[in-house]
Design an enzyme around this catalytic site. Sequence first.
Site, PDB file in Angstrom:
ATOM      1  CG  ASP A   1      -7.077  -4.474   6.449  1.00 19.80           C
ATOM      2  OD1 ASP A   1      -7.071  -4.727   7.343  1.00 19.80           O
ATOM      3  OD2 ASP A   1      -5.968  -3.144   5.888  1.00 19.80           O
TER       4      ASP A   1
ATOM      5  CE  LYS B   1     -10.460   4.169  -0.853  1.00 24.08           C
ATOM      6  NZ  LYS B   1     -10.587   3.189  -0.076  1.00 24.08           N
TER       7      LYS B   1
ATOM      8  CG  HIS C   1      -2.466  -1.857  -3.477  1.00 30.09           C
ATOM      9  ND1 HIS C   1      -4.410  -1.790  -3.469  1.00 30.09           N
ATOM     10  CD2 HIS C   1      -2.472  -0.075  -2.997  1.00 30.09           C
ATOM     11  CE1 HIS C   1      -4.506  -0.555  -2.527  1.00 30.09           C
ATOM     12  NE2 HIS C   1      -3.269   0.221  -2.221  1.00 30.09           N
TER      13      HIS C   1
ATOM     14  CG  ASP D   1     -11.408  -2.596  -3.023  1.00 32.07           C
ATOM     15  OD1 ASP D   1     -10.601  -2.299  -4.159  1.00 32.07           O
ATOM     16  OD2 ASP D   1     -11.375  -2.210  -1.985  1.00 32.07           O
TER      17      ASP D   1
ATOM     18  NE  ARG E   1      -2.183  -1.955   3.128  1.00 35.22           N
ATOM     19  CZ  ARG E   1      -3.648  -2.702   4.003  1.00 35.22           C
ATOM     20  NH1 ARG E   1      -4.523  -2.768   3.643  1.00 35.22           N
ATOM     21  NH2 ARG E   1      -2.998  -3.569   3.940  1.00 35.22           N
ATOM     22  CD  GLN E   2       3.921   3.461   4.145  1.00 36.45           C
ATOM     23  OE1 GLN E   2       4.565   2.195   4.467  1.00 36.45           O
ATOM     24  NE2 GLN E   2       3.711   4.421   4.221  1.00 36.45           N
TER      25      GLN E   2
END
Length: 325
Positions: free
Chosen positions: A234, A204, A141, A230, A107-108
């Site tokens: 999480d 979002k 991701h 999605d 995610r980063q």
Amino acid sequence: MANQNTTPPFSERPFKIFAGSSNPSLAESVAKHLKVDLGCRVLGRFSDNEIRVEIQENVRGLDVYVIQSTCAPTNDNLMELLVLGDALKRASVRSICAVTPYYGYARQDRKVAPRTPISAKLVADLISTAGFSRLISVDLHAGQIQGYFNFPVDHLFGVPVLFPFLQKSFGDEPITVVSPDAGGTERARILAKLLKSPLAIVDKRRLGPNEAKALNLIGEVDGRVAIILDDIIDTGGTLCKASELLREKGATKVVAAATHPVFSGPAYERLSQAGFDGLVVTDTIPLTDDFKKMNNIEVIGVGPLVAETIHRIQVNDSVSALLEY
Ligand code: R5P
């Protein structure tokens, strides 16, 4: 001129599959589909909890695949993958492929604020340093993570795995496929095309890490089954906020579909109370016991897809042909 029909098929190079401890049932499924046994290895701990690995068979000259999702406990599973890679490299294998159906720390993937890491790149560097020379993963991701590796990455998609179940369960009703954020639009579009349905997008906003707010909907769900697609579920915040909005906008049913059931923190409470008319995920991450007991959850295996990918790599066949929709 050589007659193409007489060209012999590529023969399969010898290979071996090893499993880390993150997802044993998926590793068994891949091995079963390829009709091979999993490689013998010791995967244990020293008394201070350091990971201890020993490869217990000759792997010299083989192409080796290590199946290990870097899901929770992420640090342990990542380190186990690295140590397995190191052991195999020093055992003189021909090549090592990291099969991370779920690639954690993704995610980063870029600097979104000053003084933040790009952990997806750091993990790529660690995997490369451990001796791996190829990666197979499902729904990274962010697609650009492929570029963090200086070797081939086979990026598989969860949509074709989820599609038959969704088609069978809801194909007789009017459907709208919904992306819960702008970033997931491309993925949702592929599912919408397969289901021959329109697409909607939730506007979002992230209020902070793991905190989402669904502001508005672009598209129509009134009188239709809304299938939210999605990559990751999480904490369940994104899905539950999207679901509230879709019901407000008149959806007759709200179904949640995702590739990676990360399911952390309040996910169980949120998802069991959200009243989804269907919840479907893949087995890139094994379910915890509470989720296994959940009534309406459906888990679809990615084992056949991963196995077919490995087979195609071993016979020098096209993997991208698996990804055309
Ligand atoms: C975000 O960009 C991802 O695609 C998912 O929507 C997100 O990671 C889901 O997280 P949560 O379930 O905690 O809202």
